[in-house]
Motif scaffolding. Structure first.
Motif, mmCIF file in Angstrom:
data_model
loop_
_atom_site.group_PDB
_atom_site.id
_atom_site.type_symbol
_atom_site.label_atom_id
_atom_site.label_comp_id
_atom_site.label_asym_id
_atom_site.label_seq_id
_atom_site.Cartn_x
_atom_site.Cartn_y
_atom_site.Cartn_z
ATOM 1 N N THR A 1 -1.885 4.742 -10.192
ATOM 2 C CA THR A 1 -1.837 5.926 -11.049
ATOM 3 C C THR A 1 -3.069 6.791 -10.846
ATOM 4 N N MET A 2 -2.832 8.077 -10.658
ATOM 5 C CA MET A 2 -3.890 9.082 -10.650
ATOM 6 C C MET A 2 -3.660 10.016 -11.831
ATOM 7 N N HIS A 3 -4.707 10.285 -12.579
ATOM 8 C CA HIS A 3 -4.617 11.163 -13.744
ATOM 9 C C HIS A 3 -5.350 12.460 -13.446
ATOM 10 N N LEU A 4 -4.630 13.575 -13.543
ATOM 11 C CA LEU A 4 -5.208 14.881 -13.241
ATOM 12 C C LEU A 4 -4.963 15.851 -14.391
ATOM 13 N N GLU A 5 -5.849 16.825 -14.536
ATOM 14 C CA GLU A 5 -5.685 17.841 -15.577
ATOM 15 C C GLU A 5 -4.826 18.980 -15.034
ATOM 16 N N ASP A 6 -3.531 18.732 -14.924
ATOM 17 C CA ASP A 6 -2.595 19.776 -14.514
ATOM 18 C C ASP A 6 -1.245 19.501 -15.160
ATOM 19 N N ASP A 7 -0.256 20.293 -14.824
ATOM 20 C CA ASP A 7 1.064 20.185 -15.458
ATOM 21 C C ASP A 7 2.067 19.413 -14.607
ATOM 22 N N GLY A 8 1.580 18.590 -13.683
ATOM 23 C CA GLY A 8 2.477 17.784 -12.859
ATOM 24 C C GLY A 8 2.948 18.477 -11.602
ATOM 25 N N SER A 9 2.289 19.574 -11.226
ATOM 26 C CA SER A 9 2.738 20.349 -10.071
ATOM 27 C C SER A 9 2.031 19.975 -8.779
ATOM 28 N N SER A 10 1.040 19.080 -8.824
ATOM 29 C CA SER A 10 0.321 18.694 -7.604
ATOM 30 C C SER A 10 1.210 17.831 -6.720
ATOM 31 N N GLU A 11 1.135 18.052 -5.406
ATOM 32 C CA GLU A 11 1.978 17.318 -4.473
ATOM 33 C C GLU A 11 1.177 16.266 -3.705
ATOM 34 N N ASN A 12 1.760 15.094 -3.571
ATOM 35 C CA ASN A 12 1.214 14.001 -2.771
ATOM 36 C C ASN A 12 -0.243 13.671 -3.133
ATOM 37 N N VAL A 13 -0.474 13.469 -4.422
ATOM 38 C CA VAL A 13 -1.830 13.155 -4.882
ATOM 39 C C VAL A 13 -2.279 11.779 -4.395
ATOM 40 N N HIS A 14 -1.343 10.937 -3.972
ATOM 41 C CA HIS A 14 -1.676 9.595 -3.498
ATOM 42 C C HIS A 14 -1.904 9.547 -1.989
ATOM 43 N N GLY A 15 -1.748 10.692 -1.311
ATOM 44 C CA GLY A 15 -2.008 10.747 0.118
ATOM 45 C C GLY A 15 -1.070 9.901 0.951
ATOM 46 N N LEU A 16 0.229 9.910 0.610
ATOM 47 C CA LEU A 16 1.210 9.118 1.357
ATOM 48 C C LEU A 16 1.453 9.724 2.738
ATOM 49 N N GLU A 17 1.806 8.861 3.675
ATOM 50 C CA GLU A 17 2.115 9.299 5.033
ATOM 51 C C GLU A 17 3.319 8.538 5.571
ATOM 52 N N GLY A 18 3.912 9.083 6.597
ATOM 53 C CA GLY A 18 4.962 8.392 7.340
ATOM 54 C C GLY A 18 6.130 7.924 6.506
ATOM 55 N N ARG A 19 6.468 6.648 6.656
ATOM 56 C CA ARG A 19 7.670 6.084 6.057
ATOM 57 C C ARG A 19 7.644 6.163 4.540
ATOM 58 N N ARG A 20 6.491 5.842 3.927
ATOM 59 C CA ARG A 20 6.429 5.854 2.470
ATOM 60 C C ARG A 20 6.608 7.260 1.907
ATOM 61 N N LEU A 21 6.037 8.253 2.557
ATOM 62 C CA LEU A 21 6.205 9.628 2.102
ATOM 63 C C LEU A 21 7.664 10.052 2.224
ATOM 64 N N ALA A 22 8.333 9.636 3.303
ATOM 65 C CA ALA A 22 9.739 9.991 3.505
ATOM 66 C C ALA A 22 10.645 9.323 2.467
#
Length: 397
Positions: free
Chosen positions: A112-133
């Motif tokens: 879990t990453m907690h950010l001060e935004d409205d949920g619009s940030s993309e790929n906050v976990h830095g996924l790549e390749g198969r997991r991102l797909a």
């Protein structure tokens, strides 16, 4: 393998969320624990790594009553107990779940990453390749979720509705349609869940069960309560909440194991009934009436007596799954001592009858000829056949 990203927007600051979430988890654990069910703390300690300092917790979760009946019928009790290990370095948190019975064939984790935004940030976990797909994003709205009616129809003790609740302390709420776009303050919990199941023939079914029962439902419940309990935890400092967490660890151990003893080391006036440590003596007012108090020696009265005949307690004590300890005990003085004594005596008799039956069963087992040895492989194959049979019949329905 399933890769899911849950986004939960909350009308809080990050600092408020840290206190509120810890409080909500502790209080929910207390309310959902008893008679061998619920949560049990094993470790709660500070740690430090390359990310910095944090808190490590290790819990045992007893899930018997939370799982579908077809699961509890097919699996032994050991398979219904999970371990939870959590590394909390807020705003980053990693939680790992495993079932010792299945070993590495059933495990999943949540980052879990907690950010001060409205949920619009993309790929906050830095996924790549198969997991991102493979990742699927799922927004959970604590006030107007798409599955809200389904949750309300099948989940007990959901508590107040954020769409109707108003906080007297902060002035926030009720959360009307589109609240997340207007909320100030606002933050989002980005929860990345990776589920890995390697059980022949039932992997997809188990993955779906974990996704629906262990993750989304629990996230929805916990964050609803986090907001609706804001008047309870908002006046508390983080240190106060940490102290509450420490006391919860000891309280849960007593409630799950039925161990006598209180936090101060003094001998409590309790009776262990059906595996639960229940207080049998209460403070009395000058008029001789029953008077409760706030403290870890008492758990929610609705959980002290959960078997048939105890429902009357709810009719005389103003209790509820979403009432604070202070509201529950500090402001009520009820003349129910005679009724309580009758119910307590009944409980003790039932406990004695249960003990007698257990002794008889043990003696019978000792005189019974030894059962023939069963090949573990044949037993496992038989369980698989039974499980597949149930799955096929349920799919036809």
């Amino acid at each position: 393998m399933k890769v899911l990203e849950y986004r939960i927007v909350m009308p809080l600051t990050l600092e408020e969320y840290e206190r509120g979430h810890l409080y909500a988890v502790c209080k929910s654990s207390r309310l959902e624990t008893g008679a061998g069910e619920g949560f049990e703390f094993l470790v709660n300690e500070e740690f430090e790594d390359h990310r910095g300092k944090g808190t490590f917790t290790h819990k045992i979760i007893h899930l018997h009553s939370r799982l579908p009946r077809w699961v509890t019928l097919l699996l032994p009790s050991d398979a219904l107990t999970f371990e939870e290990k959590c590394w909390n370095q807020f705003p980053y948190v990693r939680t790992e779940y495993s079932c010792p019975y299945f070993g590495d064939k059933l495990q999943f984790f949540v980052e879990t990453m907690h950010l001060e935004d409205d949920g619009s940030s993309e790929n906050v976990h830095g996924l790549e390749g198969r997991r991102l797909a493979k990742r699927k994003v799922d927004f959970i709205d604590i006030a107007h979720d798409a599955k809200k009616k389904s949750y309300e129809s099948r989940i007990k003790h959901l508590g107040p509705d954020p769409a109707e609740y108003h906080s007297r302390t902060t002035g926030r709420g009720p959360l009307t349609e589109g609240w997340a776009e207007r909320a100030q303050p606002v933050m989002c919990a980005y929860k990345l869940a990776v589920i890995d199941v390697d059980l022949f023939g039932i992997a997809k079914r188990v993955e779906k069960l974990v996704q629906k029962q262990a993750l989304r439902t629990e996230f929805y419940k916990t964050h609803r309560k986090l907001f609706c309990w804001i008047d309870e935890w908002h006046p508390m400092s983080l240190q106060n909440v940490r102290e509450y967490e420490a006391s919860t660890k000891q309280a849960l151990h007593r409630m799950v194991r039925g161990i006598d003893g209180n936090l101060d080391g003094a001998e409590p006036e309790t009776e262990t009934i059906f595996g639960m440590s229940c207080v049998t003596e209460f403070g009395k007012s000058s008029e001789g009436q029953l008077q409760g108090w706030t403290g870890d020696s008492m758990c929610d009265a609705t959980h002290l007596f959960s078997f048939e005949g105890m429902e009357a307690l709810e009719s005389v004590l103003p209790v509820g799954g979403d009432m604070s300890d202070a509201d529950l005990w500090a402001s009520h003085s009820l003349d129910v001592q005679p009724w309580w004594n009758v119910q307590l005596e009944r409980c003790i008799k039932l406990r004695a009858q249960l003990s007698a039956l257990q002794r008889e069963a043990k003696e019978e087992k000792q005189h019974r000829p030894p059962a023939p040895l069963v090949d573990p492989a044949r037993r496992l194959q038989k369980m698989r056949e039974q499980l597949l049979s149930v799955l096929v019949s349920s799919s036809k329905v």
